[in-house]
Design an enzyme around this catalytic site. Structure first.
Site, short mmCIF file in Angstrom:
data_model
loop_
_atom_site.label_atom_id
_atom_site.label_comp_id
_atom_site.label_asym_id
_atom_site.label_seq_id
_atom_site.Cartn_x
_atom_site.Cartn_y
_atom_site.Cartn_z
CB SER A 108 41.02 47.23 9.64
OG SER A 108 41.56 48.52 9.35
N GLY A 109 39.80 48.60 12.03
CA GLY A 109 39.68 49.76 12.90
C GLY A 109 40.95 50.59 12.96
CB CYS A 150 45.73 46.40 -8.12
SG CYS A 150 43.98 46.18 -8.46
CG ASP A 200 37.48 52.34 -8.31
OD1 ASP A 200 37.68 51.42 -9.12
OD2 ASP A 200 37.94 52.32 -7.14
CB ILE A 249 44.11 36.37 15.76
CG1 ILE A 249 44.24 36.25 14.25
CG2 ILE A 249 45.26 35.66 16.45
CD1 ILE A 249 44.30 34.83 13.73
#
Length: 646
Positions: free
Chosen positions: A364-365, A2, A100, A292
């Site tokens: 993600s890493g 948000c 939450d 990608i």
């Protein structure tokens, strides 16, 4: 994910301008296109843009407690909210939603400012308590989510998820901070707590700010830090590998909670591959993965991503980015609000664009290199530290300082063979050497680039002071631990997290980072160096743990990075664009740069004599920032807009 914004009256309970707060909120529409919420009462305005992820039906914001006296606007995810809700219900709290967000208002009632210590996740929020005449701002421990604020001359405090929300306010002091210019050209970003403008600040990672009406605004307060220390006997590599897998499964499991489509980025590197392998083991359905590819083989890792996707039978989505994909330059300047020089923002923007076509949440890493010891610069730093340890600084400084000045540059060679760079590093202490090694423009390059007027405005300030400030709190004598700590406080927050947040939010995509789970980060910080870097190998523990689960060539190939061919662009398709930007009127009008040095950078690079792609990209993005900031304010920032060092 948000966007939040608002204004708090520090002096009284004045009515706040509705139209202005609405514009601040709309400036962040991309962060939350699903819903918007505004709340006004005497002395406070709260605004929210919502990207619906959890509790789609009843999670609207601003959200209030039962009697409406405590309200919150929140950006992020609290992954342990179910456990906290159960604990709070046992204390007598009654919940009206399954979100939450509601946990925050009840946790505030139960634990006050210490509530943030109970939250596990990524977050930035603003909570207003009417009875206490208080506005409480908080940011997560690793700085995944951003939060900007400004104390204004009219006695109000404005805040927002992005600087562009504050830029809507006519009272914001938009003079350029010369120290921020120094930090930008050293690091490629403006480090916390500064912003490019004198009038605005970033709340730092792991910090809170508690503003009380009628009182002076205090300094932010830290509620968390990471301690790099080995307490007790170190585990074996096998035991640590087993524990890592369990800890990572828990972190990934928490981040797979979602009521909307979920997937993962898959670059073909170790970190993202480990996250995808873990997700596959926790999911009954095939994991959605997004990659990608590059049409230039020098930068393409797509084949390794395909190996992992094939092994785990993921729903794999790939798009190829052209090696001349530079149309985003002006768009990025507007997206980041302040100058930002990591060129991997281009492929990051593209992979977020791809992911949003298929999912609303992506894992993600990011954060793996910092905690597991993955950067090549760590190994080089350790090698230099051994050499620095052989001679005292009093001998090293004159000897290697002289060699560093007279030795020719060799930009074409691997860093370990660049004698000039190595000699310069050996002439410095550890913190100074590491700052030198990660700088886009080294200190002597910045001195040559900056005009006498800008140097005078700096009053002796150097970006090194950012590293000195953090190093003073690192509380470790270990060379690897020190630079890991520095990166967690600087590069991870100012570069990586900023890049991913803006690129993902531009596409209304939520990105979650399992490797930045703070209990995992704390555990890894307590492991000895040998489980992270051993010989010439980094990420020893992570690679050993995932040997049964990932291909050997994915685990042990050289690290590639998410790079673009800047050097070729600036000698080819962007040749004229660089000349126009670096030698043009926008930079010249500021009076901040030495015209001869600007021309040298362009001419030497485009003739092929030197590789100045990093400084040229920094200048290109700074020029684009100035044009964007000028368009937003109606006037080009120039000499008169440069502030003085406080």
């Amino acid at each position: 994910m948000c966007g939040i914004a608002g204004i708090f009256d520090l002096r009284g309970t004045r009515e706040l301008p509705r139209e202005l707060v609405g514009r601040m909120n709309d400036a962040q529409f991309h962060r939350g296109p699903d819903e918007g919420g505004l709340h006004f009462e005497p002395g406070v305005a709260l605004a929210h843009r919502r990207l619906s992820i959890i509790d789609l039906a009843t999670g609207q914001q601003p959200l209030f407690n039962a009697d409406g006296s405590v309200g919150v606007v929140f950006n992020g995810e609290i992954y342990n909210y179910r456990e906290l809700a159960a604990e709070l219900e046992a204390l007598g709290h009654v919940f009206r939603t399954r979100s939450d967000t509601e946990v925050i208002v009840h946790a505030w009632a139960a634990w006050g400012e210490a509530c943030v210590k109970r939250f596990r996740g990524m977050f930035a929020f603003a909570l207003h308590d009417r009875a206490r005449a208080t506005l409480f701002l908080a940011r997560d421990r690793l700085g995944v989510k951003p939060l900007y604020y400004a104390e204004l001359a009219d006695g109000t405090l404005a805040f927002g998820s992005e600087l562009k929300a504050l830029m809507c306010h006519p009272g914001l002091d938009r003079r350029i901070d010369p120290c921020a210019v120094e930090e930008y050209f050293a690091l490629g970003y403006v480090a916390e707590p500064r912003t490019i403008f004198l009038g605005a600040r970033k709340l730092g990672p792991g910090e809170t700010l508690c503003a009380r009406r009628g009182q002076a605004l205090p300094e932010p307060r830290a509620y968390w830090d990471v301690r790099f220390a080995v307490d007790g006997p170190a585990p074996s590599l096998e035991d640590a590998s087993a524990e890592l897998l369990e800890r990572l499964r828990e972190s990934v499991r928490l981040r797979m909670i979602s009521e909307v489509p979920l997937g993962a980025f898959l670059s073909g590197g170790v970190d993202s591959s480990a996250v995808v392998a873990t997700m596959a083991g926790l999911s009954d359905e095939p994991v959605n993965t997004c990659s990608i590819a590059f049409d230039d083989p020098q930068f393409d890792e797509a084949a390794f991503a395909r190996q992992v996707a094939g092994r785990y039978r993921t729903r794999h989505h790939v798009e190829t980015v052209k090696s001349d994909d530079f149309d985003l330059i002006d768009h990025l300047a507007a997206l980041y609000d302040e100058p930002y020089a990591d060129s991997s923002a281009i492929p990051t923007w593209r992979v977020c664009q791809l992911a949003r076509k298929h999912v609303t949440v992506a894992l993600s890493g990011d954060g793996g290199d910092e905690s597991f010891g993955g950067y090549r610069r760590y190994r080089l730093h350790l090698m230099e530290e051994r050499l620095r340890g052989a001679l005292p600084l009093g001998l090293r400084r004159p000897l290697f300082g002289l060699l560093g000045r007279v030795y020719p540059k060799a930009d074409w060679a691997p860093r370990v063979l660049r004698g000039k760079t190595t000699f310069q590093a050996l002439a410095r202490d550890s913190v100074q050497a590491y700052c030198h090694s990660v700088s886009l423009l080294r200190e002597e390059q910045r001195r040559a680039l900056f005009s006498p007027a800008l140097r005078a405005s700096l009053g002796g300030y150097r970006a090194l002071e950012v590293f000195r400030r953090h190093a003073a709190r690192a509380d470790t004598d270990d060379a690897l631990a020190l630079v890991q700590y520095l990166d967690l406080k600087t590069y991870l927050v100012g570069d990586i997290n900023t890049k991913v947040d803006r690129a993902s939010m531009a596409h209304s995509l939520e990105v979650r980072e399992p490797l930045m789970d703070h209990p995992l980060v704390e555990w890894l910080a307590g492991l000895p160096r040998e489980l992270k870097v051993r010989g010439g190998e980094g990420k020893v523990l992570l690679k050993r743990a995932f040997e049964p689960m990932l291909p050997h060539e994915v685990l042990y190939r050289p690290k590639m990075g998410f790079a673009v061919p800047l050097a070729r662009w600036f000698r080819g398709p962007l040749r004229q664009r660089v000349r126009d930007a670096v030698l043009g009127e926008t930079l010249a009008a500021t009076g901040w740069f030495d015209a001869r040095q600007l021309r040298h950078l362009v001419e030497a690079h485009q003739s092929g004599a030197r590789d100045y792609s990093a400084p040229l990209w920094s200048l290109l993005m700074f020029e684009a920032f100035l044009r964007n900031a000028g368009a937003a304010s109606g006037a080009l920032p120039a000499r008169a807009a440069l502030g003085e060092v406080a």
